[in-house]
Scaffold this motif. Structure first.
Motif, mmCIF file in Angstrom:
data_model
loop_
_atom_site.group_PDB
_atom_site.id
_atom_site.type_symbol
_atom_site.label_atom_id
_atom_site.label_comp_id
_atom_site.label_asym_id
_atom_site.label_seq_id
_atom_site.Cartn_x
_atom_site.Cartn_y
_atom_site.Cartn_z
ATOM 1 N N THR A 189 1.753 31.920 -85.244
ATOM 2 C CA THR A 189 2.986 32.452 -85.818
ATOM 3 C C THR A 189 2.810 33.912 -86.213
ATOM 4 O OG1 THR A 189 3.559 30.257 -86.675
ATOM 5 C CG2 THR A 189 4.698 32.126 -87.645
ATOM 6 N N MET A 190 1.674 34.232 -86.818
ATOM 7 C CA MET A 190 1.387 35.598 -87.240
ATOM 8 C C MET A 190 1.322 36.541 -86.040
ATOM 9 S SD MET A 190 -1.989 36.976 -89.231
ATOM 10 C CE MET A 190 -2.994 36.756 -87.750
ATOM 11 N N ARG A 191 0.618 36.129 -84.998
ATOM 12 C CA ARG A 191 0.463 36.986 -83.812
ATOM 13 C C ARG A 191 1.786 37.180 -83.094
ATOM 14 N NH1 ARG A 191 -4.666 37.099 -81.308
ATOM 15 N NH2 ARG A 191 -3.782 36.428 -79.321
ATOM 16 N N ARG A 194 4.036 39.488 -85.185
ATOM 17 C CA ARG A 194 3.549 40.877 -85.076
ATOM 18 C C ARG A 194 3.968 41.493 -83.742
ATOM 19 N NH1 ARG A 194 -0.773 43.925 -83.178
ATOM 20 N NH2 ARG A 194 -1.520 45.553 -84.626
ATOM 21 N N SER A 195 3.783 40.760 -82.659
ATOM 22 C CA SER A 195 4.117 41.301 -81.331
ATOM 23 C C SER A 195 5.609 41.576 -81.195
ATOM 24 C CB SER A 195 3.661 40.319 -80.245
ATOM 25 O OG SER A 195 2.265 40.128 -80.275
ATOM 26 N N SER A 196 6.435 40.613 -81.636
ATOM 27 C CA SER A 196 7.886 40.790 -81.505
ATOM 28 C C SER A 196 8.397 41.893 -82.429
ATOM 29 C CB SER A 196 8.601 39.467 -81.800
ATOM 30 O OG SER A 196 8.267 38.965 -83.073
ATOM 31 N N MET A 197 7.803 42.021 -83.625
ATOM 32 C CA MET A 197 8.207 43.098 -84.528
ATOM 33 C C MET A 197 7.793 44.462 -83.986
ATOM 34 S SD MET A 197 9.947 42.333 -87.231
ATOM 35 C CE MET A 197 9.589 43.753 -88.267
ATOM 36 N N ASN A 227 16.315 40.616 -84.838
ATOM 37 C CA ASN A 227 16.111 40.603 -83.388
ATOM 38 C C ASN A 227 14.718 40.140 -82.992
ATOM 39 O OD1 ASN A 227 18.686 41.880 -82.285
ATOM 40 N ND2 ASN A 227 18.060 43.396 -83.808
ATOM 41 N N ALA A 228 13.771 40.219 -83.930
ATOM 42 C CA ALA A 228 12.405 39.797 -83.625
ATOM 43 C C ALA A 228 12.163 38.327 -83.936
ATOM 44 C CB ALA A 228 11.416 40.661 -84.409
#
Length: 314
Positions: A189-191, A194-197, A227-228
């Protein structure tokens, strides 16, 4: 929307049929005589023949399977080969423990994984971001049973803060199992967050908002985060099925009477009705969680809601 929900629930029927047929076939083809396991030291040829007649095991494979489906359609999960008690009673007495662990693990994944992912995306070159990336890699790589044993050794044996087994201490009993099951999926979830943000904050509309003087907090949480969220929601929804798989190991390590532990015990004893009952319950949970994810999509994005309302597919 109601029509869409109804269609998704109808699709669940062939999924359950395919799942039960696959598992039923594997267990039927497994070498060994289930009556020998059931009877144990009382096993004799005469007793075996009589028990097969009582349980319907003397009938052809397809007849056994069709009879099981007929009973399942009426809500009857059958009778356990080992305990000779209704499978439904065992499932519904144990499922609340599994449900509590999954919900607690999901809360842990979202409450810890998303804020860390957002924070590390807003400052991608910071020491915090680098440390959390390392923690994320460790979480993804760590086996559930190994982490559970380490947590028991540290928090239960050495510190004595938390119980090492069972569900008798209320919320305290949920902490170690939830962290054990949720650590791997918290890292995912964290990764993903982070990628989408990181992708969202590089878009033109974010630069425009900053140029207009919008505060950084509003840029992140009012413009970028909405949006992320889609990829993160997808990962969180898919985690439900994975968490149910992790619960199988977790309940064994922590000696928790749940459906995961019941599934392991039933497989070892070739208790076909119990195995099928556990898998049906898990399949329903996964299907419902995926449906909830789709409804959350519709809530976040009005375009998806309009598509569902028109009866279109995603």
């Amino acid at each position: 929307m109601i029509k869409y929900i109804f269609k998704r629930l109808i699709i669940l029927i062939p999924i359950i049929v395919a799942l039960t047929f696959f598992v039923f076939t594997i267990l039927y083809m497994t070498p060994g005589d289930p009556t020998q396991i059931i009877l144990g030291s009382d096993y004799t040829e005469e007793a075996s023949i009589q028990l097969k007649q009582e349980l319907g095991l003397d009938k052809p494979f397809i007849i056994q399977y069709v009879n099981y489906l007929k009973n399942l359609a009426t809500g009857d999960f059958g009778i356990s080969y080992i305990t000779r008690a209704p499978v439904g009673e065992q499932l519904f007495s144990r499922f609340p423990n599994t449900f509590k662990i999954v919900i607690a693990a999901m809360i842990f994944c979202v409450a810890v994984g998303m804020p860390i992912g957002i924070r590390s995306a807003t400052k991608p070159d910071s020491l915090f971001s680098k440390i959390t990336m390392i923690i994320g890699l460790m979480g993804v790589s760590m086996p559930v049973f190994w982490l559970g044993l380490l947590l028991i050794l540290f928090f239960s044996v050495h510190l004595g803060w938390l119980p090492s087994s069972g569900m008798d201490d209320g919320l305290k009993s949920l902490i170690l199992p939830a962290v054990t099951v949720g650590a791997n999926y918290m890292a995912n979830t964290m990764r993903t967050t982070r990628s989408s943000m990181l992708e969202a904050v590089r878009q033109d509309y974010i630069r425009t908002a900053r140029a207009k003087g919008v505060s950084e907090h509003d840029v992140i949480y009012d413009h970028a985060l909405g949006n992320a969220l889609m990829p993160t929601i997808t990962v969180v929804g898919l985690n439900v099925g994975a968490l149910l798989g992790g619960v199988v190991y977790c309940e064994t390590v922590f000696s928790i009477p749940g459906t995961g532990r019941l599934l392991v015990e039933s497989i070892n004893k070739r208790d076909v009705p119990c195995v099928l009952g556990c898998l049906v319950i898990m399949a329903i949970c996964v299907a419902v969680s995926n449906l909830i994810v789709d409804l959350i999509y519709a809530y976040i994005d009005p375009r998806i809601k309009a598509q569902y309302s028109k009866g279109g597919s995603k």
